[in-house]
Design a protein around this motif. Structure first.
Motif, mmCIF file in Angstrom:
data_model
loop_
_atom_site.group_PDB
_atom_site.id
_atom_site.type_symbol
_atom_site.label_atom_id
_atom_site.label_comp_id
_atom_site.label_asym_id
_atom_site.label_seq_id
_atom_site.Cartn_x
_atom_site.Cartn_y
_atom_site.Cartn_z
ATOM 1 N N GLU A 16 0.807 -1.215 0.000
ATOM 2 C CA GLU A 16 0.000 0.000 0.000
ATOM 3 C C GLU A 16 0.846 1.274 0.000
ATOM 4 O OE1 GLU A 16 -3.085 -0.260 -0.507
ATOM 5 O OE2 GLU A 16 -3.224 -2.425 -0.180
ATOM 6 N N LEU A 17 2.160 1.155 -0.061
ATOM 7 C CA LEU A 17 3.025 2.330 -0.014
ATOM 8 C C LEU A 17 2.936 3.081 -1.334
ATOM 9 C CD1 LEU A 17 5.125 3.904 1.633
ATOM 10 C CD2 LEU A 17 6.889 2.451 0.630
ATOM 11 N N ALA A 18 2.477 4.332 -1.294
ATOM 12 C CA ALA A 18 2.226 5.100 -2.513
ATOM 13 C C ALA A 18 3.513 5.707 -3.045
ATOM 14 C CB ALA A 18 1.209 6.198 -2.234
ATOM 15 N N TYR A 19 3.715 5.545 -4.353
ATOM 16 C CA TYR A 19 4.804 6.238 -5.020
ATOM 17 C C TYR A 19 4.371 7.655 -5.381
ATOM 18 C CZ TYR A 19 8.296 7.449 -8.540
ATOM 19 O OH TYR A 19 9.275 8.098 -9.260
ATOM 20 N N ASP A 20 3.170 7.777 -5.902
ATOM 21 C CA ASP A 20 2.555 9.085 -6.155
ATOM 22 C C ASP A 20 1.048 8.921 -5.989
ATOM 23 O OD1 ASP A 20 1.663 7.868 -8.508
ATOM 24 O OD2 ASP A 20 3.243 8.760 -9.733
ATOM 25 N N ARG A 249 15.762 1.079 -2.091
ATOM 26 C CA ARG A 249 14.632 0.501 -1.383
ATOM 27 C C ARG A 249 13.984 1.590 -0.531
ATOM 28 N NH1 ARG A 249 15.742 -5.104 1.491
ATOM 29 N NH2 ARG A 249 13.461 -4.900 1.608
ATOM 30 N N VAL A 250 12.658 1.656 -0.581
ATOM 31 C CA VAL A 250 11.930 2.643 0.203
ATOM 32 C C VAL A 250 11.015 1.897 1.168
ATOM 33 C CG1 VAL A 250 12.091 4.418 -1.550
ATOM 34 C CG2 VAL A 250 10.149 2.889 -1.589
ATOM 35 N N LEU A 251 11.083 2.266 2.438
ATOM 36 C CA LEU A 251 10.367 1.526 3.482
ATOM 37 C C LEU A 251 9.404 2.391 4.274
ATOM 38 C CD1 LEU A 251 13.509 -0.423 4.711
ATOM 39 C CD2 LEU A 251 11.714 -1.282 3.216
ATOM 40 N N ALA A 259 12.487 9.303 -2.999
ATOM 41 C CA ALA A 259 12.899 8.547 -4.188
ATOM 42 C C ALA A 259 12.236 9.104 -5.439
ATOM 43 C CB ALA A 259 12.543 7.078 -4.010
ATOM 44 N N ARG A 260 10.969 9.479 -5.330
ATOM 45 C CA ARG A 260 10.285 10.064 -6.486
ATOM 46 C C ARG A 260 10.954 11.376 -6.892
ATOM 47 N NH1 ARG A 260 5.849 11.111 -4.330
ATOM 48 N NH2 ARG A 260 6.017 13.383 -4.259
ATOM 49 N N ARG A 261 11.308 12.214 -5.916
ATOM 50 C CA ARG A 261 12.001 13.467 -6.230
ATOM 51 C C ARG A 261 13.344 13.195 -6.900
ATOM 52 N NH1 ARG A 261 10.186 14.828 -0.956
ATOM 53 N NH2 ARG A 261 12.272 14.418 -0.116
#
Length: 528
Positions: A16-20, A249-251, A259-261
């Motif tokens: 469920e971790l949103a990237y955008d 890796r994003v937690l 990470a998106r930026r």
């Protein structure tokens, strides 16, 4: 091709971790793989998260623990010709993912950065991972971290390693000191003598947002453990540095935003274009051609010109230059010099188009090498014809032209034979080490200081290495060997401002000096 996505963090935060606002981190990764026609994607997940991850038709393999992860990966490896491993919480730049998919060897995505314990540590030598750490394995003198993406081409060996680890992993004790620092001094490199190998992308450390990489994963890391197994089995694992691209890796939500930026801050087309330019070219090529030729390469790619077409354009321009040289007039010499320069520009563009579009062929390589010689010798013939037309009677320059061709032919023959011999030597094998040995010191035991080697060859090597630290000396060493860029520039300038006799005499003088320098250097290096 099978791509295994490891969603093995507790409670699977990546589900469920949103990237955008539109996609999750996992959906983004799966979308990237689908865009590159990677159809066989398996998600290895814990049973409590499997039902959530199965939505949208995902192929989910339930696995309760690390041993089962390894067992399932082994089963998939037996049926695949090549296998990729990546964590479900991985945010990777498109360009870096393409490079990983196109790699021909077993490859791990790494980063040359300080080891903090939040990511598996690795030691890298000559662009290979020679030792890797895990909760069960110590790594000595690491200089980077493993970023969670791994490609394996020897799937039969991978399946065997998975089987071995499946039976062993529950018996492995955790190491108390995961990193050991000995501060080994790197060995003297013989490549710095005469024609130094180029620095590559791995020499740059990555500046990143401090939020990224600040949280240590809590779940199992089958990819990291298999990297340890591959290194300890003596498999050459290429270390692909992330450079300015992103692979992290994003937690947590703040890490996903960071990470998106980072992804959005990188002009990936510019990175790809810059990578199309050789980093080890000569001085003239680097500063008077490659500074703008890459934009011609991008234009050619957008116009759908293939590298072979650009090679033929370069050859045609050189032929026209030779015709102008053959006129023997000042206008003809100046025009021929200008055209010869642009023939060389397009000679650089064809390789840049190939690297930018990732279109390579045996025919293209053969055409490029053949036309390089043809363009040069055609220019010599044109200059000799023009000089004879402008200066009738005795004293023509055909003898000088033949002498230059013989000199250049001998140099090319020596260069080719030396390159073939140099390339035939395999890299030093990586020592094998059992997986149940926590300490990796046996892979590269700390040796006693080696006695200082003497002899004329080592003296020359050390002198060359010392010169590398002198500003401008590296360029001087490249210029003196008269590479193709400097050679074409010399032909064009001496022809435009003087005449063919001066051109041939200059080529003989500088070419003879270059031949003596390279030949003596290679003999001394061989002795060293």
């Amino acid at each position: 091709m099978t791509f295994v996505v490891l969603a093995t963090e507790p409670d699977d935060p990546t589900a469920e971790l949103a990237y955008d606002d539109r996609v999750t981190v996992l959906d983004r990764l799966l979308g990237q793989l689908a865009a590159h026609n990677v159809s066989d994607v398996r998600v290895v997940a814990r049973p409590e998260a499997a039902s959530v991850l199965r939505k949208n038709g995902r192929k989910v393999v339930e696995s309760p623990d690390l041993a089962t992860d390894l067992f399932e990966i082994g089963k998939l490896a037996r049926a695949a010709d090549e296998l990729y491993l990546a964590h479900a919480d991985l945010v990777v730049s498109e360009e870096l993912l393409i490079r990983l998919l196109r790699d021909k060897t077993t490859t791990a995505v790494t980063a040359k950065q300080p080891v903090t314990g939040a990511r598996p540590a690795v030691r890298i030598a000559r662009r290979r991972v020679v030792s890797a750490g895990s909760p069960f394995h110590q790594v000595t003198d690491p200089g980077g971290v493993f970023r969670g993406a791994l490609k394996v081409v020897d799937t039969a060996l991978l399946a065997e390693l998975c089987e071995r680890l499946t039976m062993l992993v529950d018996l492995l004790p955790r190491v108390d000191v995961p990193v050991r620092q000995l501060g080994r001094r790197s060995a003297d490199g013989l490549e710095v003598f005469v024609d130094n190998e180029a620095r590559d992308e791995f020499d740059r450390a990555v500046a990143q947002d401090p939020v990224l990489g600040s949280t240590a994963p809590r779940g199992d890391d089958a990819a990291g453990l298999l990297l340890v197994a591959l290194a300890r089995a003596g498999v050459p694992v290429a270390a692909r540095n992330v450079d300015v691209l992103v692979c992290e890796r994003v937690l947590a939500p703040e890490q996903a935003a960071a990470a998106r930026r980072a992804v959005e801050a990188v002009d990936e087309d510019r990175v790809r274009l810059d990578a199309a330019v050789k980093s080890n070219d000569g001085f003239f090529t680097t500063y008077f051609v490659s500074s703008y030729s890459k934009y011609l390469a991008r234009w050619a790619a957008r116009m759908r010109l293939t590298p072979n077409v650009v090679t033929c354009i370069s050859m045609a321009i050189a032929a026209v230059a030779a015709l102008w040289f053959a006129a023997g007039t000042r206008t003809g010499l100046v025009t021929g010099g200008i055209l010869l320069y642009f023939a060389f520009v397009f000679d650089c563009v064809d390789g840049q188009v190939a690297r930018y579009t990732r279109k390579f062929s045996t025919l293209g390589a053969w055409l490029d090498a053949t036309f390089d010689r043809a363009k040069e010798y055609l220019a010599y013939a044109g200059l000799a014809v023009g000089y004879s037309a402008a200066h009738p009677g005795p004293g023509d320059v055909w003898g000088l032209a033949c002498a230059v061709i013989i000199l250049q032919t001998c140099r090319h023959m020596v260069d080719f034979s030396f390159a073939v011999h140099k390339g035939a030597a395999p890299p030093a094998p990586i020592k094998e080490l059992p997986l149940d040995v926590p300490d990796d010191s046996l892979l590269d035991p700390p040796a006693r200081p080696a006695p200082r080697r003497g002899g004329l060859g080592m003296l020359a090597v050390r002198a060359s290495a010392a010169l590398e630290r002198v500003p401008g000396a590296r360029w001087a060493k490249k210029i003196i060997i008269l590479p193709i860029g400097e050679r074409f520039a010399l032909i064009a300038l001496t022809a435009a401002f003087f005449d063919a006799r001066v051109t041939f005499l200059a080529l003989l003088a500088w070419g003879g000096l270059a031949a003596a320098y390279t030949l003596s250097g290679r003999v001394l290096r061989s002795l060293a």
